[in-house]
Write an enzyme that holds these catalytic residues in place. Structure first.
Site, short mmCIF file in Angstrom:
data_model
loop_
_atom_site.label_atom_id
_atom_site.label_comp_id
_atom_site.label_asym_id
_atom_site.label_seq_id
_atom_site.Cartn_x
_atom_site.Cartn_y
_atom_site.Cartn_z
N ASP A 201 0.83 -1.20 0.00
CA ASP A 201 0.00 0.00 0.00
C ASP A 201 0.87 1.26 0.00
OD1 ASP A 201 -2.77 1.07 0.41
OD2 ASP A 201 -1.86 1.91 2.22
N GLU A 263 1.66 -0.39 -5.00
CA GLU A 263 0.68 0.62 -5.43
C GLU A 263 1.46 1.92 -5.61
OE1 GLU A 263 -3.29 2.97 -3.81
OE2 GLU A 263 -1.59 2.56 -2.50
C1 BGC Z 1 -5.47 2.36 -0.35
C2 BGC Z 1 -6.58 3.21 0.17
C3 BGC Z 1 -6.19 3.71 1.54
C4 BGC Z 1 -4.84 4.42 1.51
C5 BGC Z 1 -4.28 4.63 2.88
C6 BGC Z 1 -4.40 3.41 -0.48
O1 BGC Z 1 -3.76 3.65 -1.47
O2 BGC Z 1 -5.73 1.71 -1.55
O3 BGC Z 1 -7.79 2.54 0.20
O4 BGC Z 1 -7.15 4.61 2.01
O5 BGC Z 1 -3.91 3.67 0.80
O6 BGC Z 1 -3.83 3.42 3.39
#
Ligand code: BGC
Length: 519
Positions: A201, A263
Protein backbone atom coordinates in the site's frame (compact mmCIF):
# COMPACT_ATOMS: atom_id res chain seq x y z
CA UNK A 1 4.22 -16.22 -22.22
CA UNK A 2 7.38 -18.28 -21.93
CA UNK A 3 8.00 -21.12 -19.51
CA UNK A 4 10.53 -18.87 -17.77
CA UNK A 5 7.94 -16.22 -16.93
CA UNK A 6 6.97 -16.09 -13.26
CA UNK A 7 3.34 -16.87 -12.40
CA UNK A 8 2.37 -13.21 -12.11
CA UNK A 9 3.75 -12.08 -15.47
CA UNK A 10 0.50 -12.52 -17.42
CA UNK A 11 -1.91 -13.54 -14.67
CA UNK A 12 -5.51 -12.42 -14.38
CA UNK A 13 -5.84 -11.41 -10.73
CA UNK A 14 -8.99 -10.55 -8.86
CA UNK A 15 -9.18 -7.94 -6.12
CA UNK A 16 -11.37 -9.05 -3.23
CA UNK A 17 -12.46 -6.07 -1.15
CA UNK A 18 -13.06 -8.44 1.73
CA UNK A 19 -15.62 -6.20 3.46
CA UNK A 20 -17.86 -6.26 0.41
CA UNK A 21 -17.42 -9.72 -1.07
CA UNK A 22 -19.41 -12.21 1.02
CA UNK A 23 -20.61 -12.23 4.62
CA UNK A 24 -20.72 -15.60 6.41
CA UNK A 25 -21.89 -14.55 9.89
CA UNK A 26 -24.77 -12.21 9.21
CA UNK A 27 -23.24 -8.96 10.52
CA UNK A 28 -23.62 -7.25 7.14
CA UNK A 29 -19.84 -7.12 6.58
CA UNK A 30 -17.92 -9.47 4.30
CA UNK A 31 -15.39 -11.83 5.91
CA UNK A 32 -12.83 -14.54 5.20
CA UNK A 33 -15.23 -17.44 5.63
CA UNK A 34 -17.61 -15.71 3.21
CA UNK A 35 -14.79 -15.46 0.71
CA UNK A 36 -13.94 -19.13 1.20
CA UNK A 37 -17.54 -20.10 0.49
CA UNK A 38 -17.36 -18.27 -2.86
CA UNK A 39 -14.01 -19.57 -4.13
CA UNK A 40 -15.86 -21.86 -6.54
CA UNK A 41 -17.19 -18.78 -8.31
CA UNK A 42 -13.70 -17.34 -8.71
CA UNK A 43 -12.47 -20.63 -10.07
CA UNK A 44 -15.31 -20.58 -12.58
CA UNK A 45 -14.41 -17.03 -13.56
CA UNK A 46 -10.97 -18.40 -14.34
CA UNK A 47 -8.73 -16.02 -12.39
CA UNK A 48 -5.28 -17.17 -11.30
CA UNK A 49 -4.74 -15.06 -8.22
CA UNK A 50 -6.67 -13.15 -5.57
CA UNK A 51 -5.55 -9.92 -3.92
CA UNK A 52 -7.19 -9.57 -0.52
CA UNK A 53 -7.52 -6.06 0.93
CA UNK A 54 -6.45 -5.72 4.61
CA UNK A 55 -8.15 -8.06 7.07
CA UNK A 56 -5.79 -7.30 9.96
CA UNK A 57 -6.69 -5.98 13.40
CA UNK A 58 -8.00 -2.50 12.88
CA UNK A 59 -10.40 0.04 14.38
CA UNK A 60 -11.53 0.54 10.74
CA UNK A 61 -11.11 4.31 10.54
CA UNK A 62 -10.10 3.64 6.91
CA UNK A 63 -11.70 0.20 6.65
CA UNK A 64 -8.60 -1.79 7.48
CA UNK A 65 -5.93 0.48 5.99
CA UNK A 66 -5.39 1.63 9.58
CA UNK A 67 -3.67 -1.44 11.01
CA UNK A 68 -3.42 -1.96 14.78
CA UNK A 69 -1.75 -5.38 14.52
CA UNK A 70 -0.44 -6.47 11.12
CA UNK A 71 0.07 -10.07 12.24
CA UNK A 72 -3.44 -10.92 13.33
CA UNK A 73 -6.91 -11.06 11.78
CA UNK A 74 -9.59 -8.61 12.89
CA UNK A 75 -12.55 -10.44 14.47
CA UNK A 76 -14.85 -8.70 11.97
CA UNK A 77 -13.17 -10.75 9.24
CA UNK A 78 -12.52 -13.98 11.17
CA UNK A 79 -9.33 -15.33 12.67
CA UNK A 80 -6.01 -16.84 11.62
CA UNK A 81 -7.60 -20.26 11.21
CA UNK A 82 -10.13 -18.76 8.77
CA UNK A 83 -7.26 -17.23 6.82
CA UNK A 84 -5.39 -20.54 6.74
CA UNK A 85 -8.55 -22.20 5.41
CA UNK A 86 -8.89 -19.58 2.64
CA UNK A 87 -5.32 -20.05 1.53
CA UNK A 88 -5.52 -23.85 1.62
CA UNK A 89 -8.74 -23.92 -0.41
CA UNK A 90 -7.56 -21.27 -2.87
CA UNK A 91 -4.38 -23.22 -3.50
CA UNK A 92 -6.43 -26.35 -3.97
CA UNK A 93 -8.35 -24.49 -6.71
CA UNK A 94 -5.05 -23.39 -8.29
CA UNK A 95 -5.34 -19.76 -7.21
CA UNK A 96 -2.51 -17.74 -5.65
CA UNK A 97 -3.12 -15.42 -2.70
CA UNK A 98 -1.72 -11.89 -2.55
CA UNK A 99 -2.23 -9.97 0.70
CA UNK A 100 -2.00 -6.25 1.36
CA UNK A 101 0.63 -4.73 3.63
CA UNK A 102 0.42 -1.13 4.84
CA UNK A 103 3.94 0.10 5.64
CA UNK A 104 3.43 3.88 5.33
CA UNK A 105 1.38 4.22 8.51
CA UNK A 106 -0.19 2.32 11.37
CA UNK A 107 -3.45 2.80 13.22
CA UNK A 108 -3.47 5.32 16.04
CA UNK A 109 -4.58 2.35 18.15
CA UNK A 110 -1.37 0.42 17.38
CA UNK A 111 0.49 -0.18 20.67
CA UNK A 112 3.45 1.77 19.30
CA UNK A 113 1.39 4.90 18.71
CA UNK A 114 -0.28 4.64 22.08
CA UNK A 115 3.20 4.37 23.65
CA UNK A 116 4.35 7.36 21.60
CA UNK A 117 1.48 9.48 22.90
CA UNK A 118 2.30 8.51 26.47
CA UNK A 119 6.01 9.27 26.03
CA UNK A 120 7.99 12.52 25.99
CA UNK A 121 9.05 14.49 22.91
CA UNK A 122 12.43 13.14 21.80
CA UNK A 123 11.78 9.66 23.26
CA UNK A 124 12.46 6.39 21.37
CA UNK A 125 8.67 5.79 21.38
CA UNK A 126 8.05 9.02 19.46
CA UNK A 127 10.91 8.19 17.09
CA UNK A 128 8.83 5.45 15.48
CA UNK A 129 6.52 8.12 14.03
CA UNK A 130 7.02 11.52 12.46
CA UNK A 131 6.65 13.90 15.41
CA UNK A 132 7.85 17.48 15.01
CA UNK A 133 7.54 20.87 16.65
CA UNK A 134 5.51 23.54 14.92
CA UNK A 135 5.59 27.30 15.32
CA UNK A 136 3.07 28.07 18.03
CA UNK A 137 -0.24 26.90 16.69
CA UNK A 138 1.13 26.42 13.18
CA UNK A 139 2.00 22.86 12.13
CA UNK A 140 5.57 22.02 11.03
CA UNK A 141 4.70 22.52 7.34
CA UNK A 142 1.69 23.17 5.09
CA UNK A 143 1.10 19.64 3.79
CA UNK A 144 -2.55 18.71 3.28
CA UNK A 145 -3.77 15.21 4.08
CA UNK A 146 -4.97 13.08 1.18
CA UNK A 147 -8.40 12.87 2.80
CA UNK A 148 -8.66 16.64 3.30
CA UNK A 149 -7.55 19.01 6.08
CA UNK A 150 -3.99 19.35 7.33
CA UNK A 151 -1.60 16.37 7.40
CA UNK A 152 -0.62 17.22 10.99
CA UNK A 153 -2.39 16.80 14.31
CA UNK A 154 -1.20 18.39 17.54
CA UNK A 155 -0.89 16.37 20.75
CA UNK A 156 -1.41 17.85 24.24
CA UNK A 157 2.29 18.61 24.88
CA UNK A 158 2.35 20.80 21.76
CA UNK A 159 4.18 18.49 19.31
CA UNK A 160 2.57 17.50 16.01
CA UNK A 161 2.47 14.15 14.26
CA UNK A 162 2.27 13.58 10.54
CA UNK A 163 -0.56 11.65 8.89
CA UNK A 164 -0.68 11.80 5.11
CA UNK A 165 -4.08 10.12 5.38
CA UNK A 166 -6.54 10.30 8.32
CA UNK A 167 -5.40 11.41 11.81
CA UNK A 168 -6.08 7.79 12.82
CA UNK A 169 -3.27 6.76 10.42
CA UNK A 170 -0.02 8.24 11.80
CA UNK A 171 2.90 7.95 9.36
CA UNK A 172 5.71 5.68 10.47
CA UNK A 173 9.25 7.03 10.58
CA UNK A 174 11.13 4.97 8.02
CA UNK A 175 14.45 6.52 9.04
CA UNK A 176 14.14 4.34 12.16
CA UNK A 177 15.49 0.79 11.57
CA UNK A 178 12.89 -0.66 13.96
CA UNK A 179 10.24 0.04 11.32
CA UNK A 180 11.86 -2.00 8.58
CA UNK A 181 12.64 -4.81 11.03
CA UNK A 182 8.99 -4.96 11.94
CA UNK A 183 7.83 -4.99 8.32
CA UNK A 184 10.28 -7.83 7.57
CA UNK A 185 8.75 -9.74 10.46
CA UNK A 186 5.25 -9.15 9.07
CA UNK A 187 6.27 -10.28 5.58
CA UNK A 188 7.83 -13.48 6.92
CA UNK A 189 4.82 -14.11 9.14
CA UNK A 190 2.48 -14.23 6.13
CA UNK A 191 4.99 -15.94 3.84
CA UNK A 192 5.31 -18.71 6.44
CA UNK A 193 1.52 -19.06 6.26
CA UNK A 194 1.80 -19.64 2.55
CA UNK A 195 0.89 -16.36 0.86
CA UNK A 196 2.15 -15.96 -2.70
CA UNK A 197 2.76 -12.25 -2.69
CA UNK A 198 2.12 -8.79 -1.30
CA UNK A 199 0.40 -5.70 -2.56
CA UNK A 200 2.28 -2.87 -0.91
CA UNK A 201 0.00 0.00 0.00
CA UNK A 202 1.16 3.54 -0.81
CA UNK A 203 4.47 2.10 -1.99
CA UNK A 204 5.51 5.56 -3.22
CA UNK A 205 5.12 6.91 0.33
CA UNK A 206 7.13 5.85 3.39
CA UNK A 207 10.36 7.82 2.79
CA UNK A 208 10.09 11.51 3.66
CA UNK A 209 12.28 14.27 2.21
CA UNK A 210 14.92 15.88 4.44
CA UNK A 211 13.60 18.88 6.31
CA UNK A 212 9.96 18.14 5.34
CA UNK A 213 9.76 21.18 3.02
CA UNK A 214 6.44 22.97 2.58
CA UNK A 215 4.64 22.94 -0.75
CA UNK A 216 4.96 26.30 -2.55
CA UNK A 217 1.77 28.20 -1.64
CA UNK A 218 0.76 28.87 -5.25
CA UNK A 219 0.84 25.12 -6.02
CA UNK A 220 -1.18 23.95 -3.05
CA UNK A 221 -4.48 23.75 -4.89
CA UNK A 222 -3.53 20.78 -7.07
CA UNK A 223 -2.52 18.77 -4.00
CA UNK A 224 -6.03 18.05 -2.90
CA UNK A 225 -6.57 15.20 -5.38
CA UNK A 226 -7.05 11.79 -3.82
CA UNK A 227 -3.90 9.64 -4.10
CA UNK A 228 -2.54 10.78 -7.47
CA UNK A 229 0.59 12.70 -6.58
CA UNK A 230 1.23 15.76 -8.75
CA UNK A 231 4.78 16.20 -10.00
CA UNK A 232 7.25 17.31 -7.31
CA UNK A 233 4.87 16.41 -4.50
CA UNK A 234 7.19 16.38 -1.47
CA UNK A 235 4.86 13.98 0.34
CA UNK A 236 5.53 11.09 -2.04
CA UNK A 237 8.16 9.48 -4.24
CA UNK A 238 11.16 10.64 -2.18
CA UNK A 239 14.40 9.07 -3.40
CA UNK A 240 14.90 7.21 -0.12
CA UNK A 241 11.90 4.99 -0.88
CA UNK A 242 13.96 2.78 -3.19
CA UNK A 243 16.13 1.44 -0.37
CA UNK A 244 12.95 0.40 1.39
CA UNK A 245 11.86 -1.56 -1.67
CA UNK A 246 15.26 -3.24 -1.88
CA UNK A 247 14.77 -4.39 1.70
CA UNK A 248 11.25 -5.68 0.95
CA UNK A 249 12.50 -7.49 -2.14
CA UNK A 250 15.32 -9.17 -0.26
CA UNK A 251 12.86 -10.58 2.29
CA UNK A 252 10.36 -11.70 -0.36
CA UNK A 253 13.19 -13.37 -2.27
CA UNK A 254 14.00 -15.55 0.74
CA UNK A 255 10.98 -17.57 -0.42
CA UNK A 256 10.79 -18.94 -3.98
CA UNK A 257 8.32 -17.54 -6.49
CA UNK A 258 6.72 -14.80 -4.38
CA UNK A 259 5.51 -11.47 -5.70
CA UNK A 260 6.14 -7.92 -4.46
CA UNK A 261 3.60 -5.61 -6.15
CA UNK A 262 3.45 -1.92 -5.35
CA UNK A 263 0.68 0.62 -5.43
CA UNK A 264 2.54 3.46 -7.14
CA UNK A 265 0.60 6.61 -7.94
CA UNK A 266 3.49 8.25 -9.82
CA UNK A 267 2.61 9.65 -13.24
CA UNK A 268 6.11 10.37 -14.50
CA UNK A 269 6.96 7.24 -16.51
CA UNK A 270 10.69 7.29 -15.72
CA UNK A 271 10.17 7.75 -12.01
CA UNK A 272 7.48 5.03 -12.05
CA UNK A 273 9.87 2.62 -13.78
CA UNK A 274 12.51 3.16 -11.07
CA UNK A 275 10.38 1.11 -8.68
CA UNK A 276 10.58 -1.85 -11.05
CA UNK A 277 14.35 -2.12 -11.26
CA UNK A 278 15.61 -5.69 -10.86
CA UNK A 279 16.28 -5.42 -7.12
CA UNK A 280 13.04 -3.57 -6.24
CA UNK A 281 9.39 -4.49 -6.90
CA UNK A 282 8.50 -7.26 -9.33
CA UNK A 283 5.46 -5.35 -10.49
CA UNK A 284 3.58 -2.16 -9.77
CA UNK A 285 0.03 -1.05 -10.35
CA UNK A 286 0.01 1.18 -13.37
CA UNK A 287 -3.01 3.48 -13.40
CA UNK A 288 -2.87 4.68 -17.01
CA UNK A 289 -6.10 2.90 -17.96
CA UNK A 290 -7.78 3.90 -14.70
CA UNK A 291 -7.12 7.56 -15.45
CA UNK A 292 -7.56 7.66 -19.23
CA UNK A 293 -10.85 9.06 -20.48
CA UNK A 294 -12.75 6.94 -22.96
CA UNK A 295 -10.95 8.03 -26.10
CA UNK A 296 -8.89 5.82 -28.42
CA UNK A 297 -5.90 8.17 -28.58
CA UNK A 298 -5.71 8.61 -24.85
CA UNK A 299 -6.11 4.90 -24.21
CA UNK A 300 -3.47 4.05 -26.77
CA UNK A 301 -1.07 6.50 -25.17
CA UNK A 302 -1.70 5.00 -21.74
CA UNK A 303 -1.01 1.51 -23.08
CA UNK A 304 2.18 2.57 -24.83
CA UNK A 305 3.49 4.32 -21.78
CA UNK A 306 2.63 1.38 -19.47
CA UNK A 307 4.38 -1.08 -21.76
CA UNK A 308 7.44 1.12 -22.16
CA UNK A 309 7.82 1.74 -18.44
CA UNK A 310 7.86 -1.98 -17.64
CA UNK A 311 9.99 -2.87 -20.64
CA UNK A 312 12.63 -0.24 -19.87
CA UNK A 313 13.56 -2.13 -16.69
CA UNK A 314 12.82 -5.70 -17.82
CA UNK A 315 9.60 -5.95 -15.78
CA UNK A 316 6.05 -7.01 -16.71
CA UNK A 317 3.18 -4.55 -17.15
CA UNK A 318 -0.01 -4.48 -15.12
CA UNK A 319 -3.42 -3.14 -16.15
CA UNK A 320 -6.36 -2.12 -14.10
CA UNK A 321 -9.59 -0.31 -14.90
CA UNK A 322 -10.67 0.24 -11.32
CA UNK A 323 -10.20 -0.58 -7.66
CA UNK A 324 -11.70 0.32 -4.29
CA UNK A 325 -10.34 3.89 -4.48
CA UNK A 326 -11.77 5.09 -7.80
CA UNK A 327 -15.14 5.56 -9.47
CA UNK A 328 -16.21 2.34 -11.18
CA UNK A 329 -15.58 2.37 -14.92
CA UNK A 330 -19.21 1.86 -15.98
CA UNK A 331 -19.93 5.20 -14.29
CA UNK A 332 -16.75 6.89 -15.51
CA UNK A 333 -17.61 5.98 -19.09
CA UNK A 334 -21.09 7.50 -18.99
CA UNK A 335 -23.17 5.20 -16.79
CA UNK A 336 -26.26 3.21 -17.83
CA UNK A 337 -26.34 1.43 -21.13
CA UNK A 338 -23.63 3.63 -22.67
CA UNK A 339 -21.22 3.20 -19.76
CA UNK A 340 -21.79 -0.55 -19.77
CA UNK A 341 -21.18 -0.88 -23.50
CA UNK A 342 -17.92 1.04 -23.18
CA UNK A 343 -16.86 -0.93 -20.10
CA UNK A 344 -17.41 -4.15 -22.08
CA UNK A 345 -15.19 -2.82 -24.84
CA UNK A 346 -12.50 -1.79 -22.37
CA UNK A 347 -12.58 -5.22 -20.73
CA UNK A 348 -11.53 -6.71 -24.06
CA UNK A 349 -8.82 -4.07 -24.53
CA UNK A 350 -7.40 -4.74 -21.09
CA UNK A 351 -7.56 -8.52 -21.34
CA UNK A 352 -5.85 -8.43 -24.75
CA UNK A 353 -2.71 -6.83 -23.35
CA UNK A 354 0.52 -8.55 -22.34
CA UNK A 355 1.15 -8.36 -18.60
CA UNK A 356 -1.04 -8.95 -15.56
CA UNK A 357 -4.64 -7.75 -15.36
CA UNK A 358 -6.24 -6.82 -12.04
CA UNK A 359 -10.03 -7.02 -11.92
CA UNK A 360 -11.83 -5.33 -9.01
CA UNK A 361 -14.68 -7.36 -7.53
CA UNK A 362 -17.93 -6.46 -9.23
CA UNK A 363 -16.19 -5.20 -12.37
CA UNK A 364 -16.99 -8.55 -14.01
CA UNK A 365 -20.67 -7.89 -13.20
CA UNK A 366 -20.63 -4.39 -14.67
CA UNK A 367 -21.49 -2.79 -11.34
CA UNK A 368 -21.77 0.99 -11.51
CA UNK A 369 -20.94 3.40 -8.70
CA UNK A 370 -23.84 3.89 -6.31
CA UNK A 371 -25.14 7.31 -5.32
CA UNK A 372 -25.39 6.77 -1.59
CA UNK A 373 -27.33 9.04 0.77
CA UNK A 374 -25.22 11.31 3.02
CA UNK A 375 -26.14 9.51 6.20
CA UNK A 376 -24.56 6.18 5.20
CA UNK A 377 -21.24 7.56 3.97
CA UNK A 378 -18.26 6.15 5.87
CA UNK A 379 -15.13 7.08 3.94
CA UNK A 380 -13.04 9.46 6.10
CA UNK A 381 -12.87 11.80 3.10
CA UNK A 382 -16.51 12.80 3.63
CA UNK A 383 -15.92 14.20 7.12
CA UNK A 384 -12.39 15.45 6.49
CA UNK A 385 -13.42 17.45 3.42
CA UNK A 386 -16.21 19.18 5.36
CA UNK A 387 -18.79 17.24 3.34
CA UNK A 388 -17.55 18.48 -0.02
CA UNK A 389 -16.01 15.20 -1.25
CA UNK A 390 -18.21 12.12 -1.02
CA UNK A 391 -15.25 9.74 -0.98
CA UNK A 392 -15.02 6.16 -2.18
CA UNK A 393 -18.01 4.39 -0.65
CA UNK A 394 -19.92 4.46 -3.95
CA UNK A 395 -17.51 1.93 -5.49
CA UNK A 396 -17.46 -0.31 -2.40
CA UNK A 397 -21.08 -1.44 -2.18
CA UNK A 398 -21.28 -5.23 -1.54
CA UNK A 399 -21.39 -7.73 -4.39
CA UNK A 400 -24.89 -9.00 -5.36
CA UNK A 401 -24.93 -12.79 -5.62
CA UNK A 402 -28.49 -14.02 -6.04
CA UNK A 403 -32.19 -13.46 -5.45
CA UNK A 404 -34.48 -10.56 -6.13
CA UNK A 405 -33.86 -8.10 -3.36
CA UNK A 406 -31.09 -6.72 -1.17
CA UNK A 407 -28.89 -8.11 0.32
CA UNK A 408 -28.87 -10.45 -2.69
CA UNK A 409 -27.19 -13.35 -0.90
CA UNK A 410 -24.25 -11.18 0.18
CA UNK A 411 -25.38 -11.52 3.79
CA UNK A 412 -28.30 -12.78 5.84
CA UNK A 413 -28.52 -9.34 7.49
CA UNK A 414 -30.96 -6.91 5.98
CA UNK A 415 -28.67 -4.01 6.84
CA UNK A 416 -25.43 -4.41 4.98
CA UNK A 417 -22.54 -2.07 5.86
CA UNK A 418 -23.44 -0.05 2.79
CA UNK A 419 -26.96 -0.39 1.38
CA UNK A 420 -27.34 -2.30 -1.88
CA UNK A 421 -29.61 -0.82 -4.55
CA UNK A 422 -32.72 -2.88 -5.43
CA UNK A 423 -31.97 -2.38 -9.17
CA UNK A 424 -28.96 -4.64 -8.76
CA UNK A 425 -31.32 -7.62 -9.06
CA UNK A 426 -30.49 -7.51 -12.77
CA UNK A 427 -26.75 -7.64 -12.04
CA UNK A 428 -26.63 -10.59 -9.62
CA UNK A 429 -24.08 -13.31 -10.30
CA UNK A 430 -26.82 -15.95 -10.48
CA UNK A 431 -28.68 -14.10 -13.27
CA UNK A 432 -25.57 -13.26 -15.23
CA UNK A 433 -24.22 -16.81 -15.14
CA UNK A 434 -27.26 -17.97 -17.07
CA UNK A 435 -27.18 -15.16 -19.62
CA UNK A 436 -24.66 -15.62 -22.46
CA UNK A 437 -24.94 -11.89 -23.25
CA UNK A 438 -24.07 -10.72 -19.72
CA UNK A 439 -20.94 -8.88 -18.64
CA UNK A 440 -19.99 -11.90 -16.56
CA UNK A 441 -20.24 -14.21 -19.56
CA UNK A 442 -18.07 -11.81 -21.55
CA UNK A 443 -15.40 -11.84 -18.82
CA UNK A 444 -15.52 -15.62 -18.57
CA UNK A 445 -15.10 -16.11 -22.31
CA UNK A 446 -12.38 -13.50 -22.53
CA UNK A 447 -10.37 -14.90 -19.61
CA UNK A 448 -10.71 -18.41 -20.99
CA UNK A 449 -9.46 -17.39 -24.44
CA UNK A 450 -6.63 -15.34 -22.95
CA UNK A 451 -5.47 -18.36 -21.01
CA UNK A 452 -5.80 -21.00 -23.69
CA UNK A 453 -5.39 -19.42 -27.09
CA UNK A 454 -1.77 -19.27 -28.35
CA UNK A 455 -2.55 -15.97 -30.09
CA UNK A 456 -2.13 -14.28 -26.69
CA UNK A 457 1.64 -14.58 -26.59
CA UNK A 458 4.48 -12.09 -26.80
CA UNK A 459 5.21 -9.07 -24.67
CA UNK A 460 4.90 -6.37 -27.31
CA UNK A 461 2.09 -4.83 -29.34
CA UNK A 462 2.25 -3.49 -32.86
CA UNK A 463 -0.19 -0.70 -33.71
CA UNK A 464 -2.12 -0.52 -36.99
CA UNK A 465 -3.02 2.74 -38.66
CA UNK A 466 -6.79 3.17 -38.35
CA UNK A 467 -9.64 5.67 -38.66
CA UNK A 468 -9.78 8.56 -36.17
CA UNK A 469 -11.21 7.54 -32.81
CA UNK A 470 -10.20 3.90 -33.29
CA UNK A 471 -7.19 1.71 -32.77
CA UNK A 472 -6.05 -1.82 -33.42
CA UNK A 473 -2.98 -3.61 -32.14
CA UNK A 474 -1.48 -7.00 -32.79
CA UNK A 475 0.46 -9.24 -30.46
CA UNK A 476 3.31 -11.43 -31.75
CA UNK A 477 1.20 -14.58 -31.22
CA UNK A 478 -1.34 -13.25 -33.71
CA UNK A 479 -4.09 -11.72 -31.56
CA UNK A 480 -5.56 -8.53 -32.94
CA UNK A 481 -7.63 -6.24 -30.72
CA UNK A 482 -9.62 -3.40 -32.27
CA UNK A 483 -11.50 -0.65 -30.42
CA UNK A 484 -13.92 1.88 -31.85
CA UNK A 485 -14.54 4.99 -29.73
CA UNK A 486 -15.61 7.05 -32.75
CA UNK A 487 -19.22 7.87 -33.56
CA UNK A 488 -19.57 5.57 -36.60
CA UNK A 489 -18.97 1.92 -37.51
CA UNK A 490 -15.55 1.12 -38.99
CA UNK A 491 -14.20 -1.85 -40.97
CA UNK A 492 -12.59 -4.60 -38.88
CA UNK A 493 -8.96 -5.54 -39.49
CA UNK A 494 -8.61 -8.86 -41.38
CA UNK A 495 -8.71 -12.07 -39.34
CA UNK A 496 -11.09 -14.58 -37.80
CA UNK A 497 -13.33 -13.15 -35.13
CA UNK A 498 -12.66 -14.65 -31.69
CA UNK A 499 -14.87 -12.46 -29.52
CA UNK A 500 -16.62 -9.08 -29.63
CA UNK A 501 -17.85 -6.92 -26.77
CA UNK A 502 -21.19 -6.37 -28.56
CA UNK A 503 -22.97 -7.31 -31.78
CA UNK A 504 -21.18 -6.39 -34.99
CA UNK A 505 -22.86 -4.16 -37.58
CA UNK A 506 -24.60 -5.77 -40.55
CA UNK A 507 -21.70 -5.67 -42.98
CA UNK A 508 -19.32 -7.04 -40.35
CA UNK A 509 -18.23 -3.52 -39.35
CA UNK A 510 -17.18 -2.73 -35.80
CA UNK A 511 -19.88 -0.48 -34.28
CA UNK A 512 -19.17 2.48 -32.06
CA UNK A 513 -18.19 1.71 -28.44
CA UNK A 514 -17.29 -1.86 -29.32
CA UNK A 515 -14.07 -3.88 -29.24
CA UNK A 516 -13.30 -7.12 -31.03
CA UNK A 517 -10.63 -9.81 -30.91
CA UNK A 518 -9.45 -11.46 -34.10
CA UNK A 519 -6.66 -13.89 -34.90
C1 BGC B 1 -5.47 2.36 -0.35
C2 BGC B 1 -6.58 3.21 0.17
C3 BGC B 1 -6.19 3.71 1.54
C4 BGC B 1 -4.84 4.42 1.51
C5 BGC B 1 -4.28 4.63 2.88
C6 BGC B 1 -4.40 3.41 -0.48
O1 BGC B 1 -3.76 3.65 -1.47
O2 BGC B 1 -5.73 1.71 -1.55
O3 BGC B 1 -7.79 2.54 0.20
O4 BGC B 1 -7.15 4.61 2.01
O5 BGC B 1 -3.91 3.67 0.80
O6 BGC B 1 -3.83 3.42 3.39
Amino acid sequence: MTSRDPWWANAVCYQVYVRSFADSNGDGIGDLEGLRSRLGYLELLGVQALWLTPFYRSPMADHGYDVADPRDVDPVFGDLAAFDAVIADAHECGMKIIVDVVPNHSSDQHEWFQAALAAEPGSPERARYVFADGEGDEPPNNWPSIFGGPAWTQVPDGQWYLHLFAPEQPDLNWANPEISEDLAKTLRFWLDRGVDGFRIDVAHGMAKPDGLPSIPADELKQFSELLAAPEHDPRFDADGVHDIHRMIRSVVDEYPDKLALGEIWVRDADRFAMYLRPDELHQAFYFGLTEAVYDADEIREAITSGLQAAESVGSHSTWTLSNHDVVREVTRYGDGELGTRRARAMALVELALPGAVYIYNGEELGLPNVDLPDEVLQDPTWERSGHTERGRDGCRVPVPWEGNEPPFGFSTAEDTWLPMPPEWRELCVEKQLEDPGSMLSLYRSAIDLRQKNPAFTGNTVEWFAGPAGCFAFRRPGGLICALNTSGAPVPLPPGDLLLASGPLAEDGYLPTDTAAWLA
